[in-house]
Design an enzyme around this catalytic site. Structure first.
Site, PDB file in Angstrom:
ATOM      1  N   ALA A   7      55.082  57.376 -29.312  1.00 11.72           N
ATOM      2  CA  ALA A   7      55.866  58.347 -28.530  1.00 11.72           C
ATOM      3  C   ALA A   7      55.334  59.733 -28.860  1.00 11.72           C
ATOM      4  O   ALA A   7      54.565  59.906 -29.807  1.00 11.72           O
ATOM      5  CB  ALA A   7      57.340  58.258 -28.885  1.00 11.72           C
ATOM      6  N   LYS A   8      55.714  60.716 -28.099  1.00  8.40           N
ATOM      7  CA  LYS A   8      55.409  62.107 -28.433  1.00  8.40           C
ATOM      8  C   LYS A   8      56.428  62.980 -27.737  1.00  8.40           C
ATOM      9  O   LYS A   8      56.945  62.628 -26.676  1.00  8.40           O
ATOM     10  CB  LYS A   8      54.005  62.479 -27.944  1.00  8.40           C
ATOM     11  CG  LYS A   8      53.411  63.659 -28.655  1.00  8.40           C
ATOM     12  CD  LYS A   8      52.853  63.254 -30.003  1.00  8.40           C
ATOM     13  CE  LYS A   8      52.219  64.377 -30.737  1.00  8.40           C
ATOM     14  NZ  LYS A   8      51.566  63.915 -31.965  1.00  8.40           N
ATOM     15  N   GLY A   9      56.715  64.131 -28.336  1.00  8.57           N
ATOM     16  CA  GLY A   9      57.657  65.066 -27.722  1.00  8.57           C
ATOM     17  C   GLY A   9      57.091  66.464 -27.746  1.00  8.57           C
ATOM     18  O   GLY A   9      56.193  66.779 -28.537  1.00  8.57           O
TER      19      GLY A   9
END
Ligand code: NAD
Length: 421
Positions: free
Chosen positions: A110-112
């Site tokens: 994931a990445k934000g």
């Protein structure tokens, strides 16, 4: 060429996808599965209202992309920068899936990101952005779902705010909801140094292939934040000669070696490398083209492109940053015989010790730093050996080998699970 002038020949997502497509073809993965693995599971966009210190109300855009849960909960950093885009976050989320699979830890990627300029925000404003961002994505994160960590311009304090916000909503303290936390809040010994330490371990392994010795190895590090400064410190302590460093304000070059401990003290006070008297000033891009044995880009993406890859003089390129090299540059470096340790292997030390932190939080039992470092070394060396053997077996460069190894592992997990319908 300055960073600003640099043409973005590939976006982060395009770079990831180009390598993915080559690896999938080599693996002979079936078309449906290949399409599934190229596409993120979920993309969340939020618009975060924040009361500013001057009592105005501003709205910041934020993203969280969850690429895969095939091998476990999602895991990935959160970055704050004015130029964050959904496309970049999408590419980095997929890279996290491959990175976790390369080091064989039980997470998906994931990445934000939040579009903001931390340099222009007060601590209070950053805290309110972080808390509201967390509240907006709360249903999609948590120890069993998706576990954020620091990335560019976020740090232990940011993680403490996320952990607190999450815990307030679920009505009990959940330290395993994020990693990269302060030690006193369930952080892991060794996490702060982990990415830099992992980079050094891969440099050590690469060096063995050239029968190189630490004390005769000249290193240049671009980026002097968490990854770059820790890598430079640990490598300096281990005997490597750090002859060049750079941050966003400019670089320093000294063929006799830079005094890293003194530079660290200077940066701690001045918050910049500029003005340090232990080397000649040099541009942040020019530093990549200097004579050295090991080049460690640890700043930002797409700094080595088709425009400058032929000028890289290093024998070994270890990617501390995510996606610092574009696919056209890969080909140039490969043709010139540069030994590349790709990002999804080189900087995987961070997520590996994040995994240890998550395990320790869930166990409520914390390990000594030596144990963390020894386990990190074991995982990094084993991943390095697997990638290099894959590259020799399949006659591909190290990056494609790392992608092949990772995609194969994720695809196998999906085949075992089946597709839920
Ligand atoms: P950071 O914000 O702590 O430091 C970034 C450093 O790069 C700073 O010194 C900054 O001045 C410099 N920089 C930024 N843009 C630059 C430019 N255009 N030219 C030269 N220097 C520039 O960030 P970090 O956590 O050290 O992350 C650096 C890279 O490593 C990012 O690509 C990040 O995604 C990746 N990464 C970080 C971790 C981690 O554990 N922190 C783990 C894996 C990968």
């Amino acid at each position: 060429m300055s960073i600003e002038d640099k043409e973005k020949e590939f976006s982060v997502f395009e770079s990831m996808a180009a390598r993915y497509d080559v690896a999938v073809r080599k693996l002979g993965l079936d078309e449906g599965l290949s399409h599934y693995l190229r596409t993120p599971n979920r993309e969340i966009t939020v618009h975060i209202p924040v009361a500013m210190d001057d009592r105005t109300l501003r709205v910041f855009d934020g993203f969280r992309v969850q690429h895969s849960i095939a091998r476990g909960p999602c895991k990935g950093g959160l970055r704050y920068a004015p130029n964050v885009t959904l496309d970049e976050i999408r590419g980095l989320a997929a890279e996290m899936t491959w990175k976790c699979a390369v080091v064989n830890i039980p997470f998906g990627g994931a990445k934000g990101g939040v579009v903001c300029d931390p340099a222009k925000l007060s601590l209070g404003e950053l805290e309110r952005i972080t808390r509201r961002y967390t509240a907006e994505i709360l249903d999609y994160i948590g120890p069993e779902r998706d576990v954020p960590a620091p990335d560019m311009n976020t740090n232990e304090q940011t993680m403490a705010w996320i952990m607190d916000t999450y815990s307030m909503h679920v009505r009990h303290t959940v330290t395993a909801s994020v990693t990269g936390k302060p030690l006193d809040l369930g952080g892991s010994a060794g996490r702060r140094e982990a990415t830099g330490r992992g980079c050094m371990i891969t440099v050590d392994e690469a060096l063995k292939r050239f029968a190189g010795k630490r004390d005769s190895t000249r290193v240049i590090v671009q980026g002097f934040g968490n990854v770059g400064s820790q890598a430079a410190r640990l490598m300096h302590e281990s005997g490597y000669k750090i002859i060049g460093v750079a941050d966003i304000s400019g670089g320093l070059f000294n063929t006799s070696g830079i005094n890293i401990p003194r530079l660290l003290m200077y940066v701690e006070k001045q918050k910049t490398l500029q003005g340090f008297d232990g080397g000649e000033a040099i541009g942040t891009q020019e530093i990549l083209e200097q004579e050295c044995d090991v080049l460690l880009p640890a700043a930002t993406e797409s700094v080595i492109t088709s425009k400058n890859a032929h000028k890289v003089k290093a024998r070994i390129l270890v990617e501390g940053a995510n996606s610092p090299t574009t696919p056209p540059a890969d080909d140039i470096l490969f043709d010139r015989g540069v030994f590349v340790v790709p990002d999804i292997l080189a900087n995987a030390g961070g997520v590996t010790v994040s995994y240890f932190e998550w395990v320790q939080d869930r166990q409520g039992y914390f390990w000594a730093e030596d144990t963390v470092n020894a386990r990190l070394k074991q995982i990094m060396v084993s991943a390095f050996d697997s990638v290099v053997s894959f590259s020799e077996k399949h006659r591909v460069n190290n990056r494609i080998a790392a992608y092949m190894l990772a995609i194969d592992r994720v695809a196998f997990a999906i085949k075992l699970r089946g597709i839920y319908a």
